[in-house]
Design a protein around this motif. Structure first.
Motif, PDB file in Angstrom:
ATOM      1  N   PRO A  79      -0.211   3.485  -3.203  1.00 37.56           N
ATOM      2  CA  PRO A  79      -1.577   3.991  -2.980  1.00 37.56           C
ATOM      3  C   PRO A  79      -1.671   4.997  -1.841  1.00 37.56           C
ATOM      4  O   PRO A  79      -2.453   5.947  -1.921  1.00 37.56           O
ATOM      5  N   MET A  80      -0.850   4.819  -0.778  1.00 38.70           N
ATOM      6  CA  MET A  80      -0.883   5.751   0.346  1.00 38.70           C
ATOM      7  C   MET A  80      -0.409   7.138  -0.093  1.00 38.70           C
ATOM      8  O   MET A  80      -1.043   8.163   0.220  1.00 38.70           O
ATOM      9  N   ILE A  81       0.691   7.179  -0.848  1.00 42.45           N
ATOM     10  CA  ILE A  81       1.198   8.460  -1.346  1.00 42.45           C
ATOM     11  C   ILE A  81       0.162   9.113  -2.254  1.00 42.45           C
ATOM     12  O   ILE A  81      -0.097  10.322  -2.179  1.00 42.45           O
ATOM     13  N   THR A  82      -0.449   8.309  -3.117  1.00 41.93           N
ATOM     14  CA  THR A  82      -1.437   8.854  -4.065  1.00 41.93           C
ATOM     15  C   THR A  82      -2.629   9.447  -3.339  1.00 41.93           C
ATOM     16  O   THR A  82      -3.101  10.542  -3.675  1.00 41.93           O
ATOM     17  N   LEU A  83      -3.137   8.750  -2.323  1.00 37.77           N
ATOM     18  CA  LEU A  83      -4.291   9.250  -1.577  1.00 37.77           C
ATOM     19  C   LEU A  83      -3.972  10.571  -0.873  1.00 37.77           C
ATOM     20  O   LEU A  83      -4.737  11.542  -0.965  1.00 37.77           O
ATOM     21  N   LEU A  84      -2.839  10.612  -0.170  1.00 34.95           N
ATOM     22  CA  LEU A  84      -2.465  11.837   0.545  1.00 34.95           C
ATOM     23  C   LEU A  84      -2.203  12.979  -0.429  1.00 34.95           C
ATOM     24  O   LEU A  84      -2.583  14.131  -0.183  1.00 34.95           O
ATOM     25  N   PHE A 129       0.817  -1.211   0.000  1.00 33.71           N
ATOM     26  CA  PHE A 129       0.000   0.000   0.000  1.00 33.71           C
ATOM     27  C   PHE A 129       0.856   1.268   0.000  1.00 33.71           C
ATOM     28  O   PHE A 129       0.340   2.359   0.250  1.00 33.71           O
ATOM     29  N   PHE A 130       2.155   1.118  -0.288  1.00 25.71           N
ATOM     30  CA  PHE A 130       3.065   2.268  -0.241  1.00 25.71           C
ATOM     31  C   PHE A 130       2.679   3.328  -1.272  1.00 25.71           C
ATOM     32  O   PHE A 130       2.430   4.493  -0.939  1.00 25.71           O
TER      33      PHE A 130
END
Length: 439
Positions: A323-328, A320-321
């Motif tokens: 996806p986490m950056i993309t969401l934030l 989820f590395f």
């Protein structure tokens, strides 16, 4: 409340495989096909359904028959009561007729007999009507029974289809979970033993660099090498816009642990230190990328928000590395417009404040100059008033002198020799002598 595992002992008994209490649920998915005799369960279910259905039909039938019998009995009792009353009247009439020397005519007796016969016919008709009503009610009940049997068969078919669908769904879900478990085990093994020659940090850096050119053109993902405060994170992600204004900043900490490690660490052990490093480096978010607690379902389900312990902090697995950056990043981009508008409003407020300050400064200067001019004008008026008062005094003094001169002149004009010598014989004599000498 928890789900209890069970197994089938016989046709009438389920055996609990663990301790339970009131309110716990029985997990039927724990039953294996080898434990289930489908034909036995189907026979038991069919038998229970048929027995229950037949009992309900018999209960309805008995209720209808009982109600019809009660209704018929009530009608029959009413008719019997009427017949009894008529017979009493008839007997009383006969007795009265005999007592009155047989004055009653035979015609009245015939009427009474006809009325009794009519009531008896009504009783027979009511009994016939009762039987017909019972027959009709039975027909309705039998029809409803047939309909219910048809619906029951239809429900059994739907239940079988649903059972098959659920079984396939659970099997697919179980297979997916097993594949995910195997994937995690394989990934953990590779990262822990460095089979591919990379650490968890290198893995995340490689994943980021794959998308840097296309998705993160203005972003930096660099190692945190500043340990001046005594500690440091692993990586810092920062992104700026075209005006070099920071959009988002994230402090990343990567934690991995091999199976052979004697002392097992927990994710919570690193949150406080991560929050400290994030604050010291001025990062908005903090993310712990962890392979610790591999059997913890909380961290295996996805992105875990731990903001209740430390603000804007998350714990994720390596997959989820990105996806986490993309969401934030997307959330920050969405709020960037509002931040820019807020900054514009703040600047406008500053301009308005400066304008108001200039106006206030002008007001203060004007008021001060007006006050000085007003005081000087008043001083001049006071001086003029003083001068006018002084001139008035001078005028009054001059007018007073003029009056004195007028009086002196009048006195001088009134001055004669006679007045001067009045009461002065010597001077009168002298002036007379002079007068005579002059002649």
């Amino acid at each position: 409340m928890k789900k209890l595992k069970v197994s089938i002992r016989d046709e009438q008994t389920l055996e609990l495989q663990e301790d339970g209490k009131k309110g716990d649920l029985i997990d039927l998915s724990s039953l294996h096909d080898v434990d289930i005799d489908k034909s036995t369960i189907k026979n038991v279910v069919d038998s229970i359904k048929k027995d229950t259905f037949n009992a309900e039909i018999e209960k309805v039938r008995n209720t209808i028959e009982h109600e019809k019998e009660l209704e018929a009995k009530l009608k029959e009792q009413e008719l019997q009561e009427k017949i009894r009353l008529l017979e009493q009247e008839k007997k009383a009439a006969v007795e009265l007729a005999e007592a009155s020397a047989k004055n009653t005519s035979q015609e009245d007796i015939a009427k009474k007999d006809a009325e009794i016969t009519k009531l008896q016919s009504k009783i027979e008709a009511a009994q016939t009507e009762k039987k017909l009503a019972v027959t009709e009610a039975l027909k309705v009940v039998e029809k409803e029974r047939d309909q219910l049997v048809h619906k029951l068969d239809k429900k059994d078919s739907e239940a079988k289809i649903l059972e098959t669908s659920l079984r396939k769904e659970y099997e697919n879900e179980l297979k997916t979970k097993e594949e995910m478990i195997e994937y995690y085990k394989d990934l953990k093994l590779k990262l822990s033993t460095k089979m591919l020659g990379e650490t968890l940090e290198q893995h995340c850096e490689i994943e980021f660099n794959r998308l840097r050119a296309t998705a993160f053109k203005n972003a930096h993902f660099d190692k945190d090498n500043d340990a001046s405060s005594g500690s440091k994170g692993d990586y810092i992600f920062r992104e700026v816009d075209e005006q070099d204004t920071e959009i988002i900043s994230v402090m990343f900490e990567m934690k991995n642990e091999g199976d052979e490690t004697a002392t097992k660490k927990k994710n919570e052990d690193f949150l406080k230190e991560l929050d400290k490093d994030r604050n010291e480096k001025g990062c908005e978010y903090a993310v712990l990328v962890s392979l610790l607690e591999a059997d913890n379902e909380l961290y295996n389900t996805g992105i875990v928000d731990v903001s209740h312990k430390h603000p804007k902090m998350y714990v994720i697995r390596p997959q989820f590395f990105i996806p986490m950056i993309t969401l934030l990043r997307n959330a920050a981009l969405n709020s960037l417009q509002y931040k820019s508008e807020l900054a514009l409003v703040k600047n406008q407020n500053i301009d308005i404040t400066n304008f108001e300050d200039n106006i206030n400064a002008f007001k203060d200067g004007f008021a001060r100059n007006y006050d000085l001019a007003s005081r000087r004008f008043k001083t001049a008026i006071d001086e003029i008033d003083k001068t006018m008062k002084h001139l008035q005094k001078t005028k009054d003094a001059l007018l007073s002198s003029e009056n004195n001169l007028r009086l002196a002149n009048n006195k001088a004009e009134d001055l004669t020799i006679r007045r001067l010598t009045r009461g002065n014989p010597t001077m009168q004599k002298k002036f007379e002598e002079l007068s005579k000498t002059g002649k």
